[in-house]
Write an enzyme that holds these catalytic residues in place. Sequence first.
Site, PDB file in Angstrom:
ATOM      1  N   HIS A  64      43.918  73.821  55.164  1.00  0.00           N
ATOM      2  CA  HIS A  64      44.378  74.077  56.541  1.00  0.00           C
ATOM      3  C   HIS A  64      43.189  73.915  57.497  1.00  0.00           C
ATOM      4  O   HIS A  64      42.074  74.356  57.173  1.00  0.00           O
ATOM      5  CB  HIS A  64      44.908  75.517  56.608  1.00  0.00           C
ATOM      6  CG  HIS A  64      45.815  75.792  57.770  1.00  0.00           C
ATOM      7  ND1 HIS A  64      45.400  75.688  59.079  1.00  0.00           N
ATOM      8  CD2 HIS A  64      47.109  76.172  57.824  1.00  0.00           C
ATOM      9  CE1 HIS A  64      46.407  76.016  59.883  1.00  0.00           C
ATOM     10  NE2 HIS A  64      47.457  76.302  59.158  1.00  0.00           N
ATOM     11  N   GLY A 108      45.033  75.604  51.414  1.00  0.00           N
ATOM     12  CA  GLY A 108      46.380  75.036  51.585  1.00  0.00           C
ATOM     13  C   GLY A 108      46.524  73.659  50.968  1.00  0.00           C
ATOM     14  O   GLY A 108      47.625  73.233  50.636  1.00  0.00           O
ATOM     15  N   TYR A 138      48.147  85.246  51.988  1.00  0.00           N
ATOM     16  CA  TYR A 138      48.965  84.063  51.658  1.00  0.00           C
ATOM     17  C   TYR A 138      50.448  84.436  51.663  1.00  0.00           C
ATOM     18  O   TYR A 138      50.818  85.593  51.531  1.00  0.00           O
ATOM     19  CB  TYR A 138      48.532  83.464  50.303  1.00  0.00           C
ATOM     20  CG  TYR A 138      48.632  81.957  50.344  1.00  0.00           C
ATOM     21  CD1 TYR A 138      47.757  81.221  51.155  1.00  0.00           C
ATOM     22  CD2 TYR A 138      49.629  81.277  49.691  1.00  0.00           C
ATOM     23  CE1 TYR A 138      47.866  79.850  51.264  1.00  0.00           C
ATOM     24  CE2 TYR A 138      49.748  79.893  49.784  1.00  0.00           C
ATOM     25  CZ  TYR A 138      48.863  79.186  50.581  1.00  0.00           C
ATOM     26  OH  TYR A 138      48.972  77.836  50.706  1.00  0.00           O
TER      27      TYR A 138
HETATM   28  O1  YZS Z   1      30.797  70.891  62.024  1.00  0.00           O
HETATM   29  P1  YZS Z   1      31.619  69.621  62.137  1.00  0.00           P
HETATM   30  O2  YZS Z   1      32.315  69.464  63.458  1.00  0.00           O
HETATM   31  O3  YZS Z   1      30.877  68.386  61.658  1.00  0.00           O
HETATM   32  O4  YZS Z   1      32.840  69.779  61.078  1.00  0.00           O
HETATM   33  C1  YZS Z   1      32.553  70.029  59.724  1.00  0.00           C
HETATM   34  C2  YZS Z   1      33.517  71.114  59.267  1.00  0.00           C
HETATM   35  O5  YZS Z   1      33.724  72.141  60.233  1.00  0.00           O
HETATM   36  C3  YZS Z   1      34.794  70.293  59.129  1.00  0.00           C
HETATM   37  N1  YZS Z   1      35.742  70.943  58.205  1.00  0.00           N
HETATM   38  C4  YZS Z   1      36.817  71.632  58.587  1.00  0.00           C
HETATM   39  N2  YZS Z   1      37.300  71.897  59.820  1.00  0.00           N
HETATM   40  C5  YZS Z   1      38.433  72.653  59.869  1.00  0.00           C
HETATM   41  N3  YZS Z   1      39.070  73.129  58.781  1.00  0.00           N
HETATM   42  C6  YZS Z   1      38.614  72.871  57.540  1.00  0.00           C
HETATM   43  N4  YZS Z   1      39.296  73.325  56.484  1.00  0.00           N
HETATM   44  C7  YZS Z   1      37.428  72.099  57.408  1.00  0.00           C
HETATM   45  N5  YZS Z   1      36.667  71.676  56.365  1.00  0.00           N
HETATM   46  C8  YZS Z   1      35.656  70.968  56.870  1.00  0.00           C
HETATM   47  O6  YZS Z   1      34.396  69.045  58.588  1.00  0.00           O
HETATM   48  C9  YZS Z   1      33.021  68.786  58.962  1.00  0.00           C
HETATM   49  C10 YZS Z   1      32.213  68.516  57.703  1.00  0.00           C
HETATM   50  O7  YZS Z   1      32.246  69.714  56.981  1.00  0.00           O
HETATM   51  P2  YZS Z   1      30.977  70.186  56.122  1.00  0.00           P
HETATM   52  O8  YZS Z   1      31.226  71.608  55.746  1.00  0.00           O
HETATM   53  O9  YZS Z   1      29.734  69.853  56.862  1.00  0.00           O
HETATM   54  O10 YZS Z   1      31.116  69.218  54.832  1.00  0.00           O
HETATM   55  P3  YZS Z   1      30.511  69.454  53.374  1.00  0.00           P
HETATM   56  O11 YZS Z   1      29.152  70.050  53.487  1.00  0.00           O
HETATM   57  O12 YZS Z   1      30.706  68.178  52.670  1.00  0.00           O
HETATM   58  O13 YZS Z   1      31.449  70.567  52.728  1.00  0.00           O
HETATM   59  C11 YZS Z   1      32.815  70.229  52.431  1.00  0.00           C
HETATM   60  C12 YZS Z   1      33.581  71.556  52.196  1.00  0.00           C
HETATM   61  C13 YZS Z   1      35.071  71.229  52.015  1.00  0.00           C
HETATM   62  C14 YZS Z   1      33.012  72.256  50.950  1.00  0.00           C
HETATM   63  C15 YZS Z   1      33.373  72.453  53.458  1.00  0.00           C
HETATM   64  O14 YZS Z   1      33.700  71.699  54.597  1.00  0.00           O
HETATM   65  C16 YZS Z   1      34.262  73.664  53.407  1.00  0.00           C
HETATM   66  O15 YZS Z   1      33.998  74.644  52.703  1.00  0.00           O
HETATM   67  N6  YZS Z   1      35.384  73.593  54.204  1.00  0.00           N
HETATM   68  C17 YZS Z   1      36.319  74.711  54.277  1.00  0.00           C
HETATM   69  C18 YZS Z   1      37.165  74.773  53.008  1.00  0.00           C
HETATM   70  C19 YZS Z   1      38.178  75.935  53.134  1.00  0.00           C
HETATM   71  O16 YZS Z   1      37.806  77.104  53.099  1.00  0.00           O
HETATM   72  N7  YZS Z   1      39.441  75.581  53.286  1.00  0.00           N
HETATM   73  C20 YZS Z   1      40.549  76.574  53.280  1.00  0.00           C
HETATM   74  C21 YZS Z   1      41.207  76.625  54.640  1.00  0.00           C
HETATM   75  N8  YZS Z   1      42.253  77.651  54.613  1.00  0.00           N
HETATM   76  C22 YZS Z   1      43.491  77.337  54.120  1.00  0.00           C
HETATM   77  O17 YZS Z   1      43.792  76.236  53.743  1.00  0.00           O
HETATM   78  C23 YZS Z   1      44.538  78.433  54.134  1.00  0.00           C
HETATM   79  C24 YZS Z   1      44.693  79.071  55.495  1.00  0.00           C
HETATM   80  S1  YZS Z   1      44.146  79.665  52.959  1.00  0.00           S
HETATM   81  O18 YZS Z   1      42.742  80.043  53.224  1.00  0.00           O
HETATM   82  O19 YZS Z   1      45.053  80.773  53.166  1.00  0.00           O
HETATM   83  O20 YZS Z   1      44.301  79.040  51.729  1.00  0.00           O
END
Ligand code: YZS
Length: 259
Positions: A64, A108, A138
């Site tokens: 998400h 998500g 969730y």
């Molecule tokens: O800072 P900029 O503008 O370059 O953007 C960054 C991140 O903010 C963006 N980005 C995201 N933006 C919004 N939502 C996200 N889920 C998201 N993920 C990434 O993409 C740019 C590059 O991200 P980096 O972190 O610099 O990339 P990297 O170092 O390669 O790391 C990749 C991951 C995927 C490990 C990292 O981006 C990360 O941890 N992202 C968040 C993963 C996460 O927690 N997703 C769950 C979201 N929540 C849900 O789906 C549900 C609500 S729940 O939580 O209930 O399941």
Amino acid sequence: MPFIQTRLENHIGTITMNHPEHRNALSEVLIAEMIEAFEAMKEQKARVIVLRAHAGAKVWSSGHDVKELPTPGRDPLGYEDSLVRVLRTVQYLTMPVIAMIGGSVWGGACDLAFTCDILIGSPDAEFTMTPAKLGVPYNPSGLLRFMNVLGLNSAKEMFFTAQPVQAERAHLQGILNHLVPAASLETFTYELARNITCNSPLSIAAMKESFRLLANASPLTPNMFERIQGLRRKVYDSGDYREGIQSFLEKRPPVFNGE
Ligand code: YZS
């Protein structure tokens, strides 16, 4: 530049997530394009759809779009939330959807992958369920889906620890139907897709809808539903929910105090 690319050949549709700058975050815009792509494939009588990330993706999808999660006080995964809508779209499609997975899958996006009918992964595939890390409660339909795929205790471990499930364990646990070398992931996936296109689309459509109904056939009394909603409201009204999102935006680990 579209965030979703599509292709349809020999009754096999391919939907590719293509927003590497944001790690294929399931933003409202990307999801709107994805739903449109699914609907178009249905119109064009695709018999099977492959859902994948762009070539070379280290992240299949980061889940998400955290920046689009609602402010505290509103259900972050309500019925009309864009992620919940695309999950319904996949479930109600008459043809099977195969998730072809290389790279990490987050939050998500795990639910999106698990909602697909068949999952094929390469050794770098991994699945991390993040609500507890973000302070998100969730939703029941999602919890039920994970229970169906994983079994109760493994689903609890995935949600409570928010730790990655690596490809080999994902295959052992039944998340992945097949675990194949990265070099043959595409060939293997499209061979299985081709196999499906040779079978009766009518029979498959009836069985897919029957599986959906049977998998969701868990009796839930109104009282049970209201209790769950009450529990969830306490969480998305909490400071922990606010802290979860804020910590992500400030790129720091969250500090939860349970209030
Ligand atoms: O800072 P900029 O503008 O370059 O953007 C960054 C991140 O903010 C963006 N980005 C995201 N933006 C919004 N939502 C996200 N889920 C998201 N993920 C990434 O993409 C740019 C590059 O991200 P980096 O972190 O610099 O990339 P990297 O170092 O390669 O790391 C990749 C991951 C995927 C490990 C990292 O981006 C990360 O941890 N992202 C968040 C993963 C996460 O927690 N997703 C769950 C979201 N929540 C849900 O789906 C549900 C609500 S729940 O939580 O209930 O399941």
